[in-house]
Design an enzyme around this catalytic site. Structure first.
Site, PDB file in Angstrom:
ATOM      1  N   PHE A   1     -22.070  16.182 -69.248  1.00  0.00           N
ATOM      2  CA  PHE A   1     -21.203  16.211 -70.341  1.00  0.00           C
ATOM      3  C   PHE A   1     -19.944  17.138 -70.011  1.00  0.00           C
ATOM      4  O   PHE A   1     -20.267  18.584 -69.497  1.00  0.00           O
ATOM      5  CB  PHE A   1     -22.077  16.908 -71.527  1.00  0.00           C
TER       6      PHE A   1
ATOM      7  N   GLU B   1      -7.095   6.723 -71.886  1.00  0.00           N
ATOM      8  CA  GLU B   1      -8.224   7.277 -72.689  1.00  0.00           C
ATOM      9  C   GLU B   1      -8.671   8.488 -71.808  1.00  0.00           C
ATOM     10  O   GLU B   1      -8.350   8.198 -70.611  1.00  0.00           O
ATOM     11  CB  GLU B   1      -9.126   6.340 -72.833  1.00  0.00           C
ATOM     12  N   ASP B   2      -9.328   9.413 -72.338  1.00  0.00           N
ATOM     13  CA  ASP B   2      -9.765  10.516 -71.393  1.00  0.00           C
ATOM     14  C   ASP B   2     -10.956  10.152 -70.527  1.00  0.00           C
ATOM     15  O   ASP B   2     -10.961  10.331 -69.310  1.00  0.00           O
ATOM     16  CB  ASP B   2     -10.227  11.582 -72.141  1.00  0.00           C
TER      17      ASP B   2
ATOM     18  N   ARG C   1     -10.795  21.833 -75.531  1.00  0.00           N
ATOM     19  CA  ARG C   1      -9.589  20.736 -75.134  1.00  0.00           C
ATOM     20  C   ARG C   1      -8.646  21.471 -74.386  1.00  0.00           C
ATOM     21  O   ARG C   1      -8.042  20.678 -73.495  1.00  0.00           O
ATOM     22  CB  ARG C   1      -9.116  20.235 -76.445  1.00  0.00           C
TER      23      ARG C   1
ATOM     24  N   ASP D   1     -17.424   6.219 -71.157  1.00  0.00           N
ATOM     25  CA  ASP D   1     -18.854   6.663 -70.852  1.00  0.00           C
ATOM     26  C   ASP D   1     -19.852   5.445 -70.988  1.00  0.00           C
ATOM     27  O   ASP D   1     -20.219   4.612 -70.321  1.00  0.00           O
ATOM     28  CB  ASP D   1     -19.265   7.687 -72.149  1.00  0.00           C
TER      29      ASP D   1
HETATM   30  P1  IMP Z   1     -18.036   5.757 -75.089  1.00  0.00           P
HETATM   31  O1  IMP Z   1     -17.549   4.843 -76.297  1.00  0.00           O
HETATM   32  O2  IMP Z   1     -19.377   6.052 -75.008  1.00  0.00           O
HETATM   33  O3  IMP Z   1     -17.349   5.120 -73.891  1.00  0.00           O
HETATM   34  O4  IMP Z   1     -17.294   7.107 -75.410  1.00  0.00           O
HETATM   35  C1  IMP Z   1     -16.035   7.499 -75.245  1.00  0.00           C
HETATM   36  C2  IMP Z   1     -15.623   8.713 -75.968  1.00  0.00           C
HETATM   37  O5  IMP Z   1     -16.788   9.694 -75.840  1.00  0.00           O
HETATM   38  C3  IMP Z   1     -14.700   9.405 -75.201  1.00  0.00           C
HETATM   39  O6  IMP Z   1     -13.556   9.144 -75.501  1.00  0.00           O
HETATM   40  C4  IMP Z   1     -14.945  10.814 -75.408  1.00  0.00           C
HETATM   41  O7  IMP Z   1     -14.242  11.168 -76.551  1.00  0.00           O
HETATM   42  C5  IMP Z   1     -16.624  10.914 -75.523  1.00  0.00           C
HETATM   43  N1  IMP Z   1     -17.224  11.431 -74.489  1.00  0.00           N
HETATM   44  C6  IMP Z   1     -18.036  10.749 -73.478  1.00  0.00           C
HETATM   45  N2  IMP Z   1     -18.349  11.574 -72.844  1.00  0.00           N
HETATM   46  C7  IMP Z   1     -17.984  12.773 -72.820  1.00  0.00           C
HETATM   47  C8  IMP Z   1     -18.039  13.944 -72.173  1.00  0.00           C
HETATM   48  O8  IMP Z   1     -18.563  14.321 -70.991  1.00  0.00           O
HETATM   49  N3  IMP Z   1     -17.521  15.163 -72.570  1.00  0.00           N
HETATM   50  C9  IMP Z   1     -16.646  14.934 -73.832  1.00  0.00           C
HETATM   51  N4  IMP Z   1     -16.232  13.851 -74.654  1.00  0.00           N
HETATM   52  C10 IMP Z   1     -17.202  12.615 -74.044  1.00  0.00           C
HETATM   53 MG    MG Z   2     -12.047   9.916 -76.420  1.00  0.00          MG
END
Ligand code: IMP
Ligand code: MG
Length: 170
Positions: free
Chosen positions: A147, A94-95, A160, A98
């Protein structure tokens, strides 16, 4: 935009992460990487090339963010994997982690397929944003609550393709 992590820093970290992951699994055993679309595809592409030929891969797609910088907290499965995971060593790629909601969802649905082992690799982690306590075995970089875009990560589907990670200023 300000560069947070250069392309060179990212490449160096992924090389050592690839070696670290391989060293954690018995030498003869296959490792099946499941990349999370769309954000995880650039990290996936570099990570597999930092590893040996015992790697196989697949992709899964989920949606969590609705064209904004805030998490909706809702995760939807858009595309499932095409391979059987039963009995395999699976690593989710995963990237960024968060709030942790996306990964918790993914880990739950993939664990239900009875893999031999299930681990997670994330290029980035923002621990201060965590809502659920999710386990991530391999983290590329821990960052502050900013962000970020680039290297697969988007803001409203843009940026991207940046080779580095940058901070979006409001
Ligand atoms: P989570 O479910 O809140 O952990 O969010 C995960 C997803 O939110 C990641 O796979 C990203 O696609 C997106 N995301 C969270 N933080 C960022 C950021 O700083 N930049 C871009 N995408 C983000
Ligand atoms: Mg993602």
């Amino acid at each position: 935009m300000t560069v947070l992590l250069s392309a060179e820093e990212i490449q160096a970290r992924i090389l050592s992460l690839g070696k670290e992951i391989e060293a954690d699994y018995p030498a003869a055993e296959e490792i099946h990487l499941v990349g999370v679309l769309k954000g995880g595809f650039v990290f996936m592409a570099d990570l597999i090339r930092a590893m040996s030929t015992r790697v196989t891969l697949d992709f899964i797609a989920v949606s969590s963010y609705q064209q904004s910088t805030r998490s909706s907290g809702e995760v939807r499965l858009l595309k499932d994997v095409e391979t059987r995971l039963e009995g395999r060593h699976v690593i989710i790629v995963e990237d960024i982690v968060d709030t942790g909601l996306t990964l918790t969802y993914l880990q739950d649905i993939l664990r239900a397929r009875s893999p031999r082992s299930l681990r997670t690799a994330c290029l980035l982690s923002k621990p201060s944003r965590r809502v659920v306590d999710v386990k991530v075995e391999y983290v590329g970089f821990t960052i502050e609550d900013r962000f970020v875009v680039g290297y697969g990560l988007d803001y409203a589907e843009k940026y991207r393709n940046l080779p580095h990670i940058a901070v979006v200023e409001a």
